[in-house]
Design an enzyme around this catalytic site. Sequence first.
Site, PDB file in Angstrom:
ATOM      1  N   SER A 181       7.794   1.472  -1.290  1.00  0.00           N
ATOM      2  CA  SER A 181       6.823   1.935  -2.278  1.00  0.00           C
ATOM      3  C   SER A 181       7.282   1.594  -3.702  1.00  0.00           C
ATOM      4  CB  SER A 181       6.589   3.433  -2.082  1.00  0.00           C
ATOM      5  OG  SER A 181       5.494   3.891  -2.820  1.00  0.00           O
ATOM      6  N   ASP A 349      -2.668   2.350   5.123  1.00  0.00           N
ATOM      7  CA  ASP A 349      -1.992   2.700   3.869  1.00  0.00           C
ATOM      8  C   ASP A 349      -2.984   2.589   2.720  1.00  0.00           C
ATOM      9  OD1 ASP A 349      -0.370   2.938   1.632  1.00  0.00           O
ATOM     10  OD2 ASP A 349       1.251   1.730   2.467  1.00  0.00           O
ATOM     11  N   HIS A 378       1.311   5.168   4.652  1.00  0.00           N
ATOM     12  CA  HIS A 378       2.372   4.952   3.671  1.00  0.00           C
ATOM     13  C   HIS A 378       3.674   5.649   4.048  1.00  0.00           C
ATOM     14  CE1 HIS A 378       3.260   3.373  -0.336  1.00  0.00           C
ATOM     15  NE2 HIS A 378       3.928   4.484  -0.591  1.00  0.00           N
TER      16      HIS A 378
END
Length: 408
Positions: A181, A349, A378
């Site tokens: 991320s 995601d 995610h």
Amino acid sequence: MARSMVVVAMLSFLLYLFASQIAAQLSVSPTRIPNLRPRLPNDTLCAHLIHPAGYPCSEHTVESRDGYLLALQRVSSSTGNISKQGGPPVLLQHGLFMGGDAWFLDSPEQSLGFILADHGFDVWVGNVRGTRWSHGHISLSEKDKDFWDWSWQELALHDLADMIRYINSITKSKIFVVGHSQGTIMSLAAFTQPDIVEMVEAAALLCPISYLGHITAPFVRRMVNMHLDQMILAMGIHELNFRSNWGISLMDSICDGHVDCNDLLTSITGKNCCFNNSRVDFYLEYEPHPSSSKNLRHLFQMIRKGTFSKYDYGLFKNLKLYGQSKPPVFDLGHIPKSLPLWMAYGGKDDLADVNDVQHTLKELESKPELLYLENYGHVDFILSINAKKDIYDHIIQFFRSRGKSSSF
């Protein structure tokens, strides 16, 4: 963990609605999430999660070029010795509102940090400024507004860069990098800089982000459109710390009968197929970590503008700092074609959207190896109960096929 992924949007919304009530909430005694404890000699990541699992671990401190004292942990196999760890170094870089503990929150058989160590890698764990495990600043207090005057731009060009330099100086070796991320935002920005990327052997990026223009998370979109990031800064809130009294009170008020936090997690991150909800209470012993309001604003700028650029201060300050009216872009075309990249992304995601991943791929000179998991959201990429088989075994195979790693 669920709250750690949703608080950024919910905090903005609640501050907007209840700004006049924040003072009253400061007096509430929270019970659900423990406050950050004063730093004691044994209050380290090694002591909390790594030594108890039977793994050798040492603590290191790196001073960034702008004076932040960053924590690095070095981990080796449960049957090994750190000083004799023979495998190549790999740096694990966490995401937003997380710390280095993110790589060790499940069992040794399920957590990437432990798995890499058991496969002979020399594991280094990064912790950016402001997080629980890092150590502050050489002159600024965490109570100072200036302590929080940074975004992922500084995390990339200072924190990540200086951690890589430190590891390189200790190991005399190029480094493998794993990011998740925000850790991928930092990595991709840093890799555009020749003096940083020359120390990197290869990189594995989970939920890779350089563009956020197609983000589909409905709640995040709403917060962006309301410009709540700017409202937070206008209120004089520079640290986003959800372990503070008011932060915990706000989060508890959301989740106690007002909003189903698991459903809200889905509306922020996408539907996570394999996240273990039964371990949320344990995750919350460590998550979330603080970040800065400026960092949130920079991320929201990416969403609004569809660019991968430095922080936008506005016309006049841009001219003063950058010598141009708009912030300079991080040109992905400057990442060397010779740098091996591996990327994993998910069909569920809503933060690292498939369209934005494709945008990233088009701008790169190289052709990364790709792993697409249709049912992954995610959070699954670091906390899925199936991540070892679905993801981590592929990372190990990729690293072993590259550079010096092929010899072990």
